[in-house]
Design an enzyme around this catalytic site. Sequence first.
Site, short mmCIF file in Angstrom:
data_model
loop_
_atom_site.label_atom_id
_atom_site.label_comp_id
_atom_site.label_asym_id
_atom_site.label_seq_id
_atom_site.Cartn_x
_atom_site.Cartn_y
_atom_site.Cartn_z
N GLY A 1 0.82 -1.23 0.04
CA GLY A 1 -0.03 -0.16 0.12
C GLY A 1 0.76 1.32 0.07
N LEU A 2 2.08 1.11 -0.48
CA LEU A 2 2.75 2.35 -0.59
C LEU A 2 3.23 2.83 -1.95
CD1 LEU A 2 5.48 1.00 2.24
CD2 LEU A 2 3.51 2.61 2.21
N SER B 1 3.58 0.55 -7.43
CA SER B 1 3.16 0.69 -8.92
C SER B 1 3.27 2.11 -9.58
CB SER B 1 1.69 0.01 -9.06
OG SER B 1 0.85 0.62 -8.28
N ASP C 1 -1.46 8.99 -5.88
CA ASP C 1 -0.23 8.03 -5.73
C ASP C 1 0.82 8.76 -6.90
OD1 ASP C 1 -1.63 6.56 -4.09
OD2 ASP C 1 -1.80 4.83 -5.25
#
Length: 346
Positions: A107-108, A111, A151
């Site tokens: 979850g960091l 991608s 992100d």
Amino acid sequence: MSEPASVVRATAPGRVNLIGDHTDYTGGFVLPMAIDRSVVVEGRRGGRVVRLRSRSESGEAAFPLTVENPGAIFPPWARYAAGVAKTVTPRVGFDGEIRSTVPVGAGLSSSAALSVAVALAFGFEGTALELAQACQTAEHVATGVPCGIMDQLASAAGVAGHSLLIDCAALSVSPVPMPEGVDVWVLRAGGPRRLVGSPYAERRAQCEAASAVVGPLRDVASVSALDVLDDALLRRRARHVVTENDRVLACADALRRGDIVSAGALMTESHVSLRDDFDVSTDALDAAVARLTSTPGVLGARLTGAGFGGSVVALAESGARVGEDAWRVVAVGGATVEEIGGGSSL
């Protein structure tokens, strides 16, 4: 005589989201920070084919610049690079290697960091926002996951020592200084998080269904305005988004004022909302939050990275003994690209 192909190194940080999950794709507010874990893509530009190898994933990617269906590329990790190739249409091919210190499935945003680094290695030129928008589109075409822009924008526009208050409607970024005397910790909890195949798209569709009745969720003045929603499930989903936007703005203000106690409390409230109203937590994430929030010196904790697994982020007083299974992260600057022996950044 033709010019020699250039060798470049592109570096893109991962990110941890302090507060504001499932608000970016509804045009709301988020508060991530770029972290000192990154994806590096290094290689030579030239030719008409993209070839990539990974130090951490098996298989070698090879596809033409004019890739038509990124989602069909193998190995699967290469689909992100193929999506970037389709979106940014590089002028020449690339032959290089990927290495990463961003853990996959935590979850960091491994991608997103990969996409941003690949785009820069391919020769993308533009602002941090334009880079983030291109990589968001690339992920859409590569995976089918309708992700928001948080992100990619956190990776592209990071500021050392700061979190980033992002308005996902205006697409504006306001750096928020991280106060003295506070540390940010990440704890891996449970299995890996994968948005592909998760209920992520379902949650987004539920938010869109609520918005069709009450209007943009970021503009809803109070939760009482959600009473017009007949569907109790949609009310819960919308209630999370409306209250989360308020928490993000309040947390950013608390950090600016150095009120780390209030900032931590808002993070814990965010986890409760994600657990109870948005149903994206897991038993492992809940247990990790409970453990951290009962630890002396920890001011607040929550799941990070949309849920469904992954990690917990905690805000703690400097020097707090959070545990050997957690690691401290530091806010760093955004993505850069350099020619070997010299370079430039966004």
